[in-house]
Design an enzyme around this catalytic site. Structure first.
Site, PDB file in Angstrom:
ATOM      1  N   HIS A   1       0.863  -1.175   0.000  1.00 25.65           N
ATOM      2  CA  HIS A   1       0.000   0.000   0.000  1.00 25.65           C
ATOM      3  C   HIS A   1       0.902   1.227   0.000  1.00 25.65           C
ATOM      4  CE1 HIS A   1       0.840  -1.209   4.173  1.00 25.65           C
ATOM      5  NE2 HIS A   1       1.214   0.058   4.244  1.00 25.65           N
TER       6      HIS A   1
ATOM      7  N   HIS B   1       7.019   4.705  -1.118  1.00 24.54           N
ATOM      8  CA  HIS B   1       7.525   3.618  -1.948  1.00 24.54           C
ATOM      9  C   HIS B   1       6.787   2.356  -1.543  1.00 24.54           C
ATOM     10  CE1 HIS B   1       9.794   3.402   1.805  1.00 24.54           C
ATOM     11  NE2 HIS B   1       9.871   2.098   1.578  1.00 24.54           N
TER      12      HIS B   1
END
Length: 201
Positions: A39, A124
């Protein structure tokens, strides 16, 4: 309760990442992430008392949102760098809208005395972690073959991608319509609330 806010990646991006990781897994004994857990974190809240959960939900429900956000997942790299790799990541291109959401969430949680981040927003997707010295020759060769050349560690820059450099390897793009409050417990993530990314606030 250990909490964070995040944007879910699309099913298409998730499947592209799943195929990518499956191709690389036999080449290096990284501690590979479960793709279903990936996520885009917009704010790590940390420990929060359960009796104040509704207070946190109300604060997040009032976060000014920039509207739906177009997000692209592109490129790979290493933290802290290729010579001392500890984390293998996929890049998240940071738009003004995504940056604005993260900043607004930071402001809202700070009013509840949640500590502010001491570094720039630079999201990231962690694909894998290196917990002990490993030979990565085969992994580097595979990345070169599929055109995913490595990039420097993320460095958030106004008006630019959170990653310096780009690659032709693109995991996909999608439009985020909501962000979520998550509970992290025992390596599992549970959604506690959903907040639409409309411009109604």
């Amino acid at each position: 309760m250990r909490l964070f806010t995040a944007i879910d990646i699309s099913a298409e991006v998730r499947e592209n990442l799943r195929a990518f990781v499956a191709r690389l897994k036999p080449l290096a004994k990284l501690s590979w992430s479960r793709v279903e857990n990936l996520h885009i974190t917009t704010k790590f809240i940390g420990e929060w008392p359960e009796e104040r959960l509704d207070e946190m939900k109300r604060a997040l429900a009032n976060v000014p949102t920039p509207g739906e956000i177009d997000i692209s997942i592109r490129g790979v790299g290493w933290f802290p760098d290729e010579r001392r790799p500890r984390v293998f990541w996929a890049g998240v291109e940071v738009s003004d809208s995504l940056r604005a959401l993260a900043a607004a969430t930071e402001d809202a949680t700070a009013k509840l005395d949640v500590p502010r981040e001491n570094r720039s927003f630079s999201p990231h997707l962690t694909l894998g972690r290196i917990r002990e010295p490993l030979r990565l020759d085969a992994l580097h060769e595979a990345l070169a073959k599929i055109g995913a050349r490595e990039m420097p560690a993320p460095a958030a820059k106004a008006g630019a991608s959170a990653r310096d450099g780009r690659t032709a390897f693109h995991f996909g793009a999608f439009r985020a319509t909501a962000f979520f409050l998550y509970l992290s417990l025992g390596g599992r993530y549970t959604k506690l609330a959903e907040f639409p990314l409309s411009s109604q606030n």
